[in-house]
Design a protein around this motif. Structure first.
Motif, short mmCIF file in Angstrom:
data_model
loop_
_atom_site.label_atom_id
_atom_site.label_comp_id
_atom_site.label_asym_id
_atom_site.label_seq_id
_atom_site.Cartn_x
_atom_site.Cartn_y
_atom_site.Cartn_z
N GLU A 142 17.92 32.10 -19.12
CA GLU A 142 17.15 31.02 -19.76
C GLU A 142 16.05 31.53 -20.69
O GLU A 142 15.77 30.94 -21.72
CB GLU A 142 16.53 30.11 -18.70
N THR A 143 15.40 32.62 -20.29
CA THR A 143 14.29 33.13 -21.11
C THR A 143 14.79 34.03 -22.24
O THR A 143 14.00 34.45 -23.09
CB THR A 143 13.33 33.99 -20.25
N GLY A 144 16.07 34.38 -22.22
CA GLY A 144 16.61 35.26 -23.24
C GLY A 144 16.29 36.73 -22.97
O GLY A 144 16.66 37.61 -23.75
N LEU A 145 15.60 37.00 -21.84
CA LEU A 145 15.24 38.39 -21.52
C LEU A 145 16.47 39.25 -21.27
O LEU A 145 16.46 40.46 -21.47
CB LEU A 145 14.36 38.42 -20.27
N LYS A 146 17.52 38.59 -20.80
CA LYS A 146 18.76 39.30 -20.46
C LYS A 146 19.20 40.26 -21.57
O LYS A 146 19.41 41.45 -21.33
CB LYS A 146 19.86 38.26 -20.18
N ASP A 147 19.31 39.74 -22.79
CA ASP A 147 19.83 40.57 -23.88
C ASP A 147 18.88 41.71 -24.25
O ASP A 147 19.31 42.81 -24.57
CB ASP A 147 20.13 39.70 -25.12
N HIS A 148 17.57 41.42 -24.22
CA HIS A 148 16.60 42.47 -24.54
C HIS A 148 16.64 43.59 -23.50
O HIS A 148 16.59 44.77 -23.84
CB HIS A 148 15.19 41.88 -24.62
N ILE A 149 16.73 43.21 -22.23
CA ILE A 149 16.74 44.22 -21.16
C ILE A 149 18.05 45.02 -21.23
O ILE A 149 18.04 46.25 -21.12
CB ILE A 149 16.54 43.57 -19.78
N LEU A 150 19.15 44.32 -21.44
CA LEU A 150 20.45 45.01 -21.56
C LEU A 150 20.40 46.08 -22.64
O LEU A 150 20.85 47.21 -22.44
CB LEU A 150 21.54 44.01 -21.93
N LYS A 151 19.83 45.70 -23.77
CA LYS A 151 19.76 46.63 -24.91
C LYS A 151 18.93 47.86 -24.54
O LYS A 151 19.34 48.99 -24.79
CB LYS A 151 19.15 45.90 -26.11
N LEU A 152 17.77 47.62 -23.90
CA LEU A 152 16.89 48.73 -23.54
C LEU A 152 17.57 49.67 -22.54
O LEU A 152 17.49 50.90 -22.66
CB LEU A 152 15.58 48.21 -22.95
N ILE A 153 18.24 49.10 -21.54
CA ILE A 153 18.91 49.95 -20.54
C ILE A 153 20.04 50.73 -21.22
O ILE A 153 20.23 51.92 -21.00
CB ILE A 153 19.48 49.13 -19.36
N THR A 190 18.94 33.20 -8.68
CA THR A 190 17.73 32.64 -9.28
C THR A 190 17.18 33.56 -10.36
O THR A 190 16.90 33.13 -11.48
CB THR A 190 16.63 32.45 -8.18
N ILE A 191 17.05 34.84 -10.03
CA ILE A 191 16.50 35.79 -11.01
C ILE A 191 17.44 35.86 -12.23
O ILE A 191 16.99 35.87 -13.37
CB ILE A 191 16.31 37.20 -10.39
N GLY A 192 18.75 35.83 -11.97
CA GLY A 192 19.73 35.86 -13.06
C GLY A 192 19.58 34.67 -13.99
O GLY A 192 19.63 34.81 -15.21
N LYS A 193 19.36 33.50 -13.41
CA LYS A 193 19.18 32.29 -14.22
C LYS A 193 17.97 32.42 -15.13
O LYS A 193 18.01 32.08 -16.31
CB LYS A 193 18.97 31.07 -13.30
N ILE A 215 30.64 41.98 -8.70
CA ILE A 215 30.14 41.39 -7.45
C ILE A 215 31.38 40.81 -6.77
O ILE A 215 32.07 39.96 -7.36
CB ILE A 215 29.12 40.27 -7.71
N LYS A 216 31.66 41.30 -5.57
CA LYS A 216 32.90 40.91 -4.90
C LYS A 216 33.08 39.38 -4.87
O LYS A 216 32.18 38.67 -4.42
CB LYS A 216 32.89 41.47 -3.48
N ASN A 217 34.18 38.95 -5.38
CA ASN A 217 34.55 37.52 -5.44
C ASN A 217 33.63 36.66 -6.31
O ASN A 217 33.67 35.44 -6.23
CB ASN A 217 34.61 36.88 -4.04
N GLN A 218 32.74 37.26 -7.09
CA GLN A 218 31.79 36.45 -7.88
C GLN A 218 31.59 36.96 -9.30
O GLN A 218 30.52 36.79 -9.87
CB GLN A 218 30.43 36.42 -7.19
N GLY A 219 32.57 37.64 -9.85
CA GLY A 219 32.42 38.09 -11.24
C GLY A 219 31.53 39.31 -11.36
O GLY A 219 31.65 40.26 -10.59
N SER A 220 30.58 39.25 -12.29
CA SER A 220 29.71 40.43 -12.47
C SER A 220 28.26 40.01 -12.49
O SER A 220 27.94 38.83 -12.62
CB SER A 220 30.08 41.14 -13.76
N GLY A 221 27.36 41.00 -12.38
CA GLY A 221 25.93 40.72 -12.43
C GLY A 221 25.54 40.29 -13.85
O GLY A 221 26.32 40.42 -14.78
N VAL A 222 24.31 39.81 -13.98
CA VAL A 222 23.83 39.35 -15.29
C VAL A 222 23.54 40.55 -16.21
O VAL A 222 23.59 40.45 -17.42
CB VAL A 222 22.57 38.46 -15.08
N LEU A 223 23.27 41.71 -15.60
CA LEU A 223 23.05 42.94 -16.37
C LEU A 223 24.10 43.97 -15.94
O LEU A 223 23.77 44.97 -15.29
CB LEU A 223 21.63 43.48 -16.11
N PRO A 224 25.36 43.74 -16.25
CA PRO A 224 26.45 44.51 -15.62
C PRO A 224 26.65 45.90 -16.22
O PRO A 224 27.58 46.13 -16.98
CB PRO A 224 27.67 43.62 -15.86
#
Ligand code: GLN
Length: 188
Positions: free
Chosen positions: A58-69, A51-54, A89-98
């Motif tokens: 959707e909000t586009g925060l993913k890319d901004h947070i990735l850049k900052l980290i 849910t948090i990943g979605k 993530i075992k059997n599920q690819g990677s996290g949204v902020l990998p």
């Protein structure tokens, strides 16, 4: 005064906010890009990682947070937050902020009913800290440059440069060791 963001879409947000206040830092709820301005560190709370990943996507925060980290902003993922930060993530690819070099397995201790509390000795703090596991993930592999800070058979708290991850919920206890470690030692 340090400003610590708490990603505020879902999950244990308020409990982290209270801890940050108790430590004399300023909490900042993060739901949109402007909320990321001026942060000294960011907490990704527990909840439901899908849910948090979605919301992050959707909000586009993913890319901004990735850049900052990526640029060095200290971040701490608790439980679902740790899953979001995992490269694998075992059997599920990677996290949204990998960005964290670990393999993590979701819901590895069983269902909600198998949630538990345990005191675990943390060599770095030289004290036992209370750890609350709620449908917790298990860290099953860590890369060489990942420091293991606490273990309960497998690693439950790890640090890789500016990224801290715990599979448990320190915000649900009366202790402040982990919050204080993040605010004083990871956020500099
Ligand atoms: N089980 C949740 C997940 O996989 C994490 C649980 C938690 O954050 N307490 O996303």
């Amino acid at each position: 005064m340090k400003t610590i963001g708490v990603l505020a879409f879902q999950g244990g947000v308020i409990e982290h906010v209270k801890k940050i206040e108790e430590l004399g830092a300023k909490p900042q709820l993060v739901k949109k890009e402007e909320d990321l301005k001026g942060l000294d560190g960011l907490i990704l709370p527990g909840g439901e990682s899908t849910t948090i990943g979605k919301f992050l996507i959707e909000t586009g925060l993913k890319d901004h947070i990735l850049k900052l980290i990526y640029e060095g902003m200290p971040v701490w993922g608790t439980c679902a937050g740790a899953i979001l930060l995992s490269k694998n993530i075992k059997n599920q690819g990677s996290g949204v902020l990998p960005l964290l070099s670990i393999v993590i397995e979701r819901n590895a201790y069983g269902s909600q009913l198998d949630s538990f509390k345990k005191e675990v000795f943390v060599p770095k703090f030289n004290i036992g800290t209370e750890c609350v596991f709620i449908r917790a993930p298990r860290i099953v592999e860590v890369a060489e440059d990942v420091e293991v800070l606490a273990e309960l058979e497998t690693p439950i708290a790890v640090l890789q440069k500016n990224i801290l991850a715990t599979t448990f919920h320190p915000e649900l206890t009366s202790q402040n060791y982990w919050h204080s470690f993040f605010v004083e030692n990871v956020v500099k």
